[in-house]
Design an enzyme around this catalytic site. Structure first.
Site, PDB file in Angstrom:
ATOM      1  N   LYS A 116       6.302 -51.522 -17.049  1.00  0.00           N
ATOM      2  CA  LYS A 116       5.499 -52.522 -17.748  1.00  0.00           C
ATOM      3  C   LYS A 116       4.211 -52.864 -17.024  1.00  0.00           C
ATOM      4  O   LYS A 116       3.173 -53.089 -17.647  1.00  0.00           O
ATOM      5  CB  LYS A 116       6.342 -53.780 -17.980  1.00  0.00           C
ATOM      6  N   GLU A 200       3.915 -63.310 -16.744  1.00  0.00           N
ATOM      7  CA  GLU A 200       3.107 -63.487 -17.942  1.00  0.00           C
ATOM      8  C   GLU A 200       3.132 -64.943 -18.362  1.00  0.00           C
ATOM      9  O   GLU A 200       4.109 -65.663 -18.117  1.00  0.00           O
ATOM     10  CB  GLU A 200       3.639 -62.630 -19.103  1.00  0.00           C
ATOM     11  N   HIS A 235      16.873 -61.830 -27.447  1.00  0.00           N
ATOM     12  CA  HIS A 235      15.864 -60.780 -27.303  1.00  0.00           C
ATOM     13  C   HIS A 235      16.233 -59.491 -28.043  1.00  0.00           C
ATOM     14  O   HIS A 235      15.552 -58.477 -27.872  1.00  0.00           O
ATOM     15  CB  HIS A 235      15.590 -60.461 -25.822  1.00  0.00           C
ATOM     16  N   ARG A 297       9.194 -43.592 -28.721  1.00  0.00           N
ATOM     17  CA  ARG A 297      10.266 -42.967 -29.503  1.00  0.00           C
ATOM     18  C   ARG A 297      10.223 -43.531 -30.917  1.00  0.00           C
ATOM     19  O   ARG A 297       9.406 -44.403 -31.219  1.00  0.00           O
ATOM     20  CB  ARG A 297      11.637 -43.283 -28.881  1.00  0.00           C
TER      21      ARG A 297
END
Length: 614
Positions: A116, A200, A235, A297
């Site tokens: 990430k 973040e 999530h 993907r």
């Protein structure tokens, strides 16, 4: 064009790939674990190869066995589906090194987007908007805490190698940061073998918006518009839709163009998804949507994009892998109507969404616009794999039409004896906030128990089912000038209940005893048929709902109990069934013993009402 294809996956995605390959005249080869030897994807394929035992690390994650199966069967290409090895750059390279066609992006693209922090830095360089945060190499707790203070609380700690909601912690105040960081790092190290994190800014009213992109080896990259995946539980996506509600043309153009820039930055080939987080506190705005990550993907929710564009994304994948240019240019792609997808899982919302494992003796759905599944009636849901049993997709000319069609499909679900989340999905679809498209990723968490279906069928439904099962019998009582009623004694999922029955004409017992209501299913049995001695009565009789083994006894004879209290647990068909007290009372009798084997309908305990016990 590719003439033969091995699918390195299982379940509904393997079946879905086989359907497109068959339509294109491509020979297919399935791989399977020992427990999947008779699975639907195995029977659909032209050939099948066993690759190991049930656990994924002994079968579906064994890349060398999959490549060996491809070479032994003489196929030209391998399609990884999603999950398992689909985003494993090492496996992709091994496929290519073996002289096979890899139906997916270049391994270098997978690597570039796999971490990430590196992906975020790459996107910043490409001019793709990213969430304010910290990506630095200094991973000391002091530096991370200082950066969190600069960003401003609340902040989100994310594992750089994370995914699926693991390795993430929201921190609301500086005093909580060090402990949350340590917890996040432990989980990241355990799950991904990498404890590095990034920070973040926490988005207070977040929506999850993602864009489907596609590239080929001729320099073409297009987008196929956006999807909204904001309805999530822990999530994990629950219901997805396309297009995103409230998306205007200006914002759509900005986010889709950013997604194309992201794909070009890594020379992307094949199907991919650019995921964004949006601050929707003032609606969807281009200056408040930021890059999160790229999935290299095909996505689980790709059918909603297919529904609104009329394109087959698996066909696109196969054509691009064969070296062809993209089937459509950007100017030839448009949105038509609205689509929604719900993920139907074998899990029990009433028990914390624990997986429900065993044989699907009944597997029926309401009328469906499209169903992608890897199982059918008689199949077994094993403990080794994800318990998703189907993806239900609905299309309509507008959002409300698609929502109603999907709700109708769920309302008609009748699945037994496994528990499913169909009732939960139906309540989510019908929730006023979802109906009004007032979405954010915290909706399910806020509503909590309001979305969990009731434990019992409605009184009207129960009475109708009981009437269908009941044979004519003596009246429990009557009064002059009033319709006579009688009472029937039944077992509802093994718990004795008394149901008032309206008068019915003499007829034989009928019905299969399964009650389906708003996506939930219960089993109703006549008292005598269940083996109760002489049919004698007690509302508090607790009988085994099916053959199995007693794995826990939580009470003793003479104990006082309250309605809903767990009395004992039966393990059957690899599922645990908790039997509870039907009302407040006392354990008047207890025959169940831990470890004992039981037959269906066997009396295990009897609860006397409080007034009877007195």
């Amino acid at each position: 064009m590719i003439a033969s294809l091995l699918i390195a996956n299982r379940g509904e995605i393997a079946c879905r790939i086989i359907r497109t390959a068959r339509a294109m005249g491509i020979r297919t080869v399935a791989v399977h674990s020992d427990v999947d030897a008779d699975a639907l994807h195995v029977r659909m394929a032209d050939a099948a190869v066993p690759i190991g035992a049930g656990p994924v690390r002994e079968s579906y994650l064994c890349g060398d066995r999959i490549i060996a199966a491809a070479l032994a069967t003489g196929v030209e290409a391998i399609h990884p589906g999603y999950g398992f090895l689909s985003e494993n750059a090492g496996f992709a390279q091994s496929v290519i090194d073996a002289g096979l066609v890899w139906v997916g992006p270049d391994p270098r693209s997978i690597t570039a987007m796999g971490l990430k922090d590196a992906a975020k830095a790459l996107m910043q360089a490409a001019g793709v908007p990213t969430t304010p945060g910290y990506l630095g190499e200094d991973q000391s707790p002091d530096r991370l805490a200082a950066e969190a203070g600069t960003i401003g609380y609340p902040v989100l700690i994310k594992a750089v190698a994370g995914g699926g909601g693991k390795g993430m912690r929201k921190v609301d105040a500086p005093a909580d940061f060090v402990e949350a960081l340590a917890s996040c790092r432990r989980e990241a190290a355990s799950s991904f073998g990498n404890d590095q994190v990034l920070l973040e800014k926490w988005v207070t009213n977040p929506r999850h918006i993602e864009v489907q992109v596609f590239g080929d080896r001729h320099g073409n990259v297009v987008h196929l518009f956006e999807r909204d995946c904001s309805l999530q539980r822990r999530h994990q996506k629950v219901i997805e839709e396309a297009p995103a509600p409230g998306m205007d043309d200006v914002t759509r153009a900005a986010i889709c163009e950013a997604a194309v820039r992201a794909a070009r930055a890594v020379d992307y080939v094949g199907a991919g998804t650019i995921e964004f987080i949006a601050d929707a506190s003032e609606g969807l705005r281009a200056d408040r949507i930021w890059f999160m990550e790229m999935n290299t993907r095909l996505q689980v929710e790709h059918p909603v994009t297919e529904a609104i564009t009329g394109q087959d994304l698996v066909e696109w994948q196969l054509r691009v892998a064969a070296g062809e240019p993209l089937p459509r240019s950007q100017a030839e792609l448009a949105i038509t109507g609205w689509a929604m997808e719900a993920r139907l899982y074998a899990e029990d919302p009433a028990r914390g969404f624990l997986p429900s494992i065993g044989r699907l003796d009944r597997f029926e759905l309401g009328e469906s616009w499209r169903t992608d599944t890897g199982v059918e009636r008689g199949a077994t849901i094993s403990p080794y794999y994800d318990p998703m049993i189907a993806k239900l997709i609905a299309w309509g000319p507008d959002r409300e039409a698609a929502r109603r069609r999907l709700a109708s499909t769920l309302d008609g679900a009748a699945i037994w004896p496994l528990k499913t989340n169909a009732g939960f999905l139906l309540r989510a679809l019908n929730h006023p906030a979802f109906v009004a498209a007032e979405l954010d990723t915290g909706l399910i968490a806020r509503e909590g128990e309001a979305l969990v279906p009731p434990a019992d069928p409605s009184a009207a439904t129960l009475q109708a089912a009981a009437a269908a099962l009941a044979a004519p019998g003596p009246l429990a009582g009557f009064r002059l000038n009033a319709p006579p009623w009688r009472e029937g004694r039944f077992l509802l999922d093994g718990v004795a209940v008394t149901v008032p029955l309206a008068p019915t004409p003499d007829r034989d017992r009928q019905g299969d005893g399964l009650i389906a209501e708003q996506g939930q299913v219960w089993r109703l049995q006549p008292w005598r048929a269940a083996g109760a001695a002489g049919g004698e009565a007690a509302d508090g009789a607790i009988l085994s709902p099916m053959p199995g083994r007693i794995i826990a006894v939580a009470v003793a004879a003479g104990d006082r109990v309250t309605r809903g209290q767990t009395l004992l647990t039966v393990e059957a068909m690899k599922m645990e069934h908790s039997l509870v007290a039907p009302f407040d009372g006392e354990v008047a009798a207890l025959t169940a013993e831990q470890g004992g084997q039981v037959t269906e309908g066997l009396l295990l305990a009897r609860i006397a009402r409080t007034e009877e016990a007195a």
